[in-house]
Design a protein around this motif. Structure first.
Motif, short mmCIF file in Angstrom:
data_model
loop_
_atom_site.label_atom_id
_atom_site.label_comp_id
_atom_site.label_asym_id
_atom_site.label_seq_id
_atom_site.Cartn_x
_atom_site.Cartn_y
_atom_site.Cartn_z
N THR A 29 0.87 -1.17 0.00
CA THR A 29 0.00 0.00 0.00
C THR A 29 0.91 1.22 0.00
N HIS A 30 0.40 2.35 -0.46
CA HIS A 30 1.23 3.56 -0.46
C HIS A 30 0.78 4.56 0.59
N THR A 31 -0.10 4.12 1.47
CA THR A 31 -0.52 5.00 2.56
C THR A 31 -0.53 4.21 3.86
N GLU A 42 -8.11 7.75 -4.10
CA GLU A 42 -6.69 7.90 -3.75
C GLU A 42 -6.05 6.57 -3.36
N PHE A 43 -6.87 5.57 -3.09
CA PHE A 43 -6.34 4.28 -2.66
C PHE A 43 -6.28 3.32 -3.83
N LYS A 107 -13.93 -4.91 -3.13
CA LYS A 107 -14.63 -4.98 -1.84
C LYS A 107 -13.78 -5.72 -0.81
N GLU A 108 -13.14 -6.81 -1.25
CA GLU A 108 -12.29 -7.59 -0.35
C GLU A 108 -11.09 -6.77 0.13
N ASP A 109 -10.53 -5.95 -0.78
CA ASP A 109 -9.41 -5.09 -0.40
C ASP A 109 -9.82 -4.09 0.68
N TRP A 110 -11.03 -3.52 0.53
CA TRP A 110 -11.51 -2.57 1.52
C TRP A 110 -11.71 -3.26 2.86
N ILE A 111 -12.19 -4.49 2.84
CA ILE A 111 -12.37 -5.26 4.08
C ILE A 111 -11.00 -5.51 4.72
N ASP A 112 -10.01 -5.92 3.89
CA ASP A 112 -8.64 -6.14 4.40
C ASP A 112 -8.07 -4.86 5.00
N LEU A 117 -6.64 -1.53 9.65
CA LEU A 117 -6.86 -0.33 10.45
C LEU A 117 -7.30 -0.68 11.87
N LEU A 118 -8.19 -1.67 12.00
CA LEU A 118 -8.61 -2.13 13.32
C LEU A 118 -7.43 -2.69 14.11
N ASN A 119 -6.61 -3.51 13.43
CA ASN A 119 -5.42 -4.07 14.08
C ASN A 119 -4.51 -2.96 14.59
N PHE A 120 -4.30 -1.95 13.74
CA PHE A 120 -3.46 -0.82 14.11
C PHE A 120 -4.06 -0.07 15.30
#
Length: 195
Positions: A29-31, A42-43, A107-112, A117-120
């Motif tokens: 990822t670049h962000t 942007e993603f 959709k799967e990428d957004w879930i990942d 983000l939750l893990n972070f």
């Protein structure tokens, strides 16, 4: 958009071992954050397929150490890639070829991404909880130290009331204990003012 020799900072999300091949697939990822205002365009989904890696096992092992960290890959000459994380050189590895894939997020990428983000978030939350516990223990120890110094001062000052040198030494220790208590109180006050 290039992945290799790009001016973007990438973060390594995963290293996928392509079975029965001499290749690896890197998910990037670049962000490293989600902005307050979401701008989905942007993603992007970045994938780098490395084909015919000379030291595949070593590269896989080294890259796994840098999951969720910055990754920069430079092509230093035809077929040799130089891997870096921040200012640390991971190593140079020879590959037969590579394929860069940049695509819209599914959709799967957004879930990942949401899971990352939750893990972070929970990792940060756990660290803050540990810091808070350590701060409380530290402040409690300082308070106990000051209380003990006051008790010692009261006992010893009565015993050494006629010895001016001893009283002066006790007063210096008492002044230091009072200063520590003032700093502790100031720290607690500043903590309460943080929003």
């Amino acid at each position: 958009m290039n992945i290799i020799s790009a001016n973007l900072n990438f973060i390594l999300l995963d290293v996928i071992d392509q079975k029965n091949s001499s290749g690896l697939k890197l998910k990037l990822t670049h962000t490293n954050h989600f902005p307050r205002k979401l701008k989905p365009k942007e993603f992007k989904n970045f994938e780098l397929k490395l084909i015919g890696i000379e030291k595949k096992t070593k590269l896989k092992t080294e890259l796994k150490k840098f999951t969720d960290n910055y990754l920069d890959i430079e092509e230093i000459e035809n077929g040799i890639l130089d891997f870096w994380s921040d200012s640390y050189q991971i190593g140079e590895f020879k590959v037969d070829s590579f394929v860069e894939n940049v695509s819209e997020l599914t959709k799967e990428d957004w879930i990942d991404n949401y899971q990352n983000l939750l893990n972070f978030y929970y990792k940060q939350n756990d660290e803050k909880t540990k810091e808070s516990i350590l701060q409380t223990k530290f402040l409690d120890r300082l308070k106990k130290l000051t209380e003990e110094e006051i008790k010692k001062y009261e006992r010893k000052s009565e015993f050494f009331k006629d010895d001016e040198d001893k009283i002066n030494a006790l007063n210096e220790r008492m002044n230091l204990a009072n200063r520590i208590e003032q700093i502790r109180q100031q720290f607690i006050s500043e903590l309460k003012n943080i929003e």
